[in-house]
Write a protein that holds these residues in place. Structure first.
Motif, PDB file in Angstrom:
ATOM      1  N   LYS A 131       0.830  -1.211   0.000  1.00 57.29           N
ATOM      2  CA  LYS A 131       0.000   0.000   0.000  1.00 57.29           C
ATOM      3  C   LYS A 131       0.864   1.261   0.000  1.00 57.29           C
ATOM      4  CE  LYS A 131      -4.176  -1.706   2.388  1.00 57.29           C
ATOM      5  NZ  LYS A 131      -3.870  -3.142   2.531  1.00 57.29           N
ATOM      6  N   ALA A 132       1.946   1.250   0.810  1.00 57.34           N
ATOM      7  CA  ALA A 132       2.781   2.437   0.959  1.00 57.34           C
ATOM      8  C   ALA A 132       3.686   2.680  -0.246  1.00 57.34           C
ATOM      9  CB  ALA A 132       3.626   2.323   2.230  1.00 57.34           C
ATOM     10  N   SER A 133       4.176   1.589  -0.861  1.00 57.09           N
ATOM     11  CA  SER A 133       5.169   1.725  -1.932  1.00 57.09           C
ATOM     12  C   SER A 133       4.577   1.618  -3.328  1.00 57.09           C
ATOM     13  CB  SER A 133       6.242   0.640  -1.772  1.00 57.09           C
ATOM     14  OG  SER A 133       5.691  -0.656  -2.003  1.00 57.09           O
ATOM     15  N   GLY A 134       3.404   0.981  -3.438  1.00 58.19           N
ATOM     16  CA  GLY A 134       2.848   0.725  -4.759  1.00 58.19           C
ATOM     17  C   GLY A 134       3.519  -0.427  -5.472  1.00 58.19           C
ATOM     18  N   LYS A 135       4.355  -1.192  -4.765  1.00 53.87           N
ATOM     19  CA  LYS A 135       5.066  -2.324  -5.343  1.00 53.87           C
ATOM     20  C   LYS A 135       4.535  -3.627  -4.739  1.00 53.87           C
ATOM     21  CE  LYS A 135       9.338   0.362  -5.756  1.00 53.87           C
ATOM     22  NZ  LYS A 135      10.779   0.445  -5.341  1.00 53.87           N
ATOM     23  N   PRO A 136       4.691  -4.735  -5.455  1.00 57.86           N
ATOM     24  CA  PRO A 136       4.268  -6.015  -4.877  1.00 57.86           C
ATOM     25  C   PRO A 136       5.106  -6.357  -3.645  1.00 57.86           C
ATOM     26  CG  PRO A 136       4.630  -6.213  -7.246  1.00 57.86           C
ATOM     27  CD  PRO A 136       5.191  -4.895  -6.829  1.00 57.86           C
ATOM     28  N   GLY A 137       4.461  -6.876  -2.617  1.00 61.20           N
ATOM     29  CA  GLY A 137       5.183  -7.351  -1.448  1.00 61.20           C
ATOM     30  C   GLY A 137       5.456  -8.834  -1.584  1.00 61.20           C
ATOM     31  N   PHE A 138       6.702  -9.249  -1.304  1.00 65.86           N
ATOM     32  CA  PHE A 138       7.082 -10.666  -1.418  1.00 65.86           C
ATOM     33  C   PHE A 138       7.038 -11.318  -0.045  1.00 65.86           C
ATOM     34  CE2 PHE A 138      10.140 -14.110  -1.108  1.00 65.86           C
ATOM     35  CZ  PHE A 138       9.740 -14.927  -2.156  1.00 65.86           C
ATOM     36  N   VAL A 139       6.288 -12.415   0.056  1.00 62.45           N
ATOM     37  CA  VAL A 139       6.096 -13.133   1.312  1.00 62.45           C
ATOM     38  C   VAL A 139       6.516 -14.585   1.123  1.00 62.45           C
ATOM     39  CG1 VAL A 139       4.406 -13.865   3.045  1.00 62.45           C
ATOM     40  CG2 VAL A 139       4.114 -11.666   1.865  1.00 62.45           C
ATOM     41  N   MET A 140       7.142 -15.151   2.152  1.00 62.92           N
ATOM     42  CA  MET A 140       7.418 -16.582   2.113  1.00 62.92           C
ATOM     43  C   MET A 140       7.373 -17.144   3.522  1.00 62.92           C
ATOM     44  SD  MET A 140      10.438 -18.734   0.209  1.00 62.92           S
ATOM     45  CE  MET A 140      10.261 -20.516  -0.002  1.00 62.92           C
TER      46      MET A 140
END
Length: 229
Positions: A131-140
């Motif tokens: 939300k803050a960056s506008g980029k996809p967040g990567f989760v693992m």
């Protein structure tokens, strides 16, 4: 998607047919257009091969310039793929299945681990980052924690956040044997909250293309715990 890409690069379908088939496969217009744009250099490089012409040409060297050979562990390979996709922050759980990736990041100071103690926290932190960056967040995280993460996967879906959520998976030679920490279909547990779901032998850019350009739901990929390189 891979069949569509192959047909386009082999010259079997034009741009318009590529867009149509991508739409039929469930991709949005923006995601399909982005994928097509990323394929154009490869299409030009392969114009002298296949249906576009049988002769090997200097286009081979152009195609080679778009790839980077790499040898290493599965964790190192995943780290290099993430780096190529522009990932700076990795929102990880504390499961033992992520050890190889964490080891690989020791030699990559440009990439930072954000550690959470629960799978649902991983997703919520990555959701805020997206939300803050506008980029996809990567989760693992480890696969047994996947059902735990569905609460905030639901929230991310409702907020139209772009997340790439991955987990380790059963060793390829043990899959389907109802072994320890395994069930028949992990993807079914997240179907309601994800746009695309894969069990994949390796990491590629498909998740980042769809996650970034077709916001609204997360993508989930399950990576085998052991993969020969």
């Amino acid at each position: 998607m891979r069949d569509i890409v192959k047909d386009y690069l082999d010259g079997l379908i034009p741009r318009r047919a590529f867009m149509k088939r991508m739409s039929q496969a469930g991709f949005g217009v923006a995601a399909a257009a982005s994928a097509l744009k990323s394929l154009e250099p490869l299409a030009r490089a392969q114009s002298g091969r296949g249906a576009r012409g049988q002769a090997q040409t200097s286009a081979d060297s152009s195609a080679g310039s778009l790839t980077k050979p790499f040898e290493g562990t599965g964790g190192e390979l995943l780290a290099e793929q993430l780096r190529a996709a522009g990932v700076k922050f990795l929102f990880l759980g504390n499961g033992s299945g992520l050890g190889s990736l964490c080891d690989a990041l020791l030699d990559r100071p440009d990439m930072q681990i954000i550690l959470a103690i629960h799978e649902d926290h991983c997703v919520s932190i990555a959701d805020g980052y997206s939300k803050a960056s506008g980029k996809p967040g990567f989760v693992m995280f480890s696969r047994v924690g996947t059902p735990h993460a569905t609460a905030n996967m639901y929230n991310a879906m409702k907020d139209r956040s772009s997340l790439i959520i991955t987990s380790d998976h059963a060793e390829s030679d043990r899959e389907g044997r109802d072994g320890l920490e395994d069930i028949d279909d992990w993807l079914e547990t997240v179907e309601q909250f994800t746009k695309f779901r894969w069990v994949v032998p390796g990491m590629d850019h498909e998740s980042f293309q769809t996650g970034h350009h077709d916001a609204g739901r997360s993508d989930l990929s399950a990576l085998p715990a052991r993969h020969p390189l």
